[in-house]
Design a protein around this motif. Structure first.
Motif, mmCIF file in Angstrom:
data_model
loop_
_atom_site.group_PDB
_atom_site.id
_atom_site.type_symbol
_atom_site.label_atom_id
_atom_site.label_comp_id
_atom_site.label_asym_id
_atom_site.label_seq_id
_atom_site.Cartn_x
_atom_site.Cartn_y
_atom_site.Cartn_z
ATOM 1 N N ASP A 36 0.822 -1.208 0.000
ATOM 2 C CA ASP A 36 0.000 0.000 0.000
ATOM 3 C C ASP A 36 0.855 1.256 0.000
ATOM 4 O OD1 ASP A 36 -2.295 -1.467 -0.063
ATOM 5 O OD2 ASP A 36 -2.665 -1.328 2.095
ATOM 6 N N MET A 37 1.950 1.233 0.733
ATOM 7 C CA MET A 37 2.839 2.398 0.769
ATOM 8 C C MET A 37 3.488 2.619 -0.598
ATOM 9 S SD MET A 37 4.531 1.940 4.510
ATOM 10 C CE MET A 37 5.334 3.523 4.617
ATOM 11 N N GLU A 38 3.831 1.541 -1.296
ATOM 12 C CA GLU A 38 4.399 1.678 -2.638
ATOM 13 C C GLU A 38 3.365 2.253 -3.611
ATOM 14 O OE1 GLU A 38 6.082 -1.973 -3.994
ATOM 15 O OE2 GLU A 38 7.465 -2.106 -2.304
ATOM 16 N N LYS A 39 2.125 1.832 -3.478
ATOM 17 C CA LYS A 39 1.080 2.374 -4.343
ATOM 18 C C LYS A 39 0.871 3.862 -4.093
ATOM 19 C CE LYS A 39 -1.586 -1.839 -4.976
ATOM 20 N NZ LYS A 39 -2.854 -2.536 -4.704
ATOM 21 N N GLU A 40 0.927 4.263 -2.835
ATOM 22 C CA GLU A 40 0.761 5.687 -2.513
ATOM 23 C C GLU A 40 1.925 6.504 -3.065
ATOM 24 O OE1 GLU A 40 0.184 6.235 1.640
ATOM 25 O OE2 GLU A 40 -1.664 5.092 1.685
#
Length: 100
Positions: free
Chosen positions: A91-95
């Protein structure tokens, strides 16, 4: 002993809460997160139940069953926590991709 009973009930309540949240959420990402949290709660429930068995039944079979439950619950919780950390990093990579 009462502390273990309370922990068993609390972990069971959290399991039911996250299971209901899994079925009610519409987004697949939220469903996966809630499902992993339910797995952690279920592992804790099994582990605490095993500890309770170790303290209540001091027979050979009670000790063996309690140890098996403790091991299975601990391993299940650890694997679910690892899976949750993986979801958080994804999720952090997507953000990061959306902000750049």
């Amino acid at each position: 002993m009462n502390i273990l009973a309370i922990l068993i009930l609390v972990s069971l309540c959290f399991y039911l809460y996250f299971k209901m949240k899994t079925h009610r959420s519409k987004s697949s990402v939220q469903q996966k997160r809630s499902s992993v949290k339910a797995k952690v709660s279920l592992g804790l429930f099994v582990g605490f139940y095993g500890l309770n068995q170790l303290f209540l039944k001091l027979s050979t079979i009670g000790i063996i069953v309690g140890l098996i439950f403790c091991i299975v619950g601990t391993v299940s919780s650890i694997l679910a926590i690892r899976q949750y950390k993986l979801f958080l990093s994804l999720d952090m990579e997507k953000e990061k991709d959306f902000t750049i």
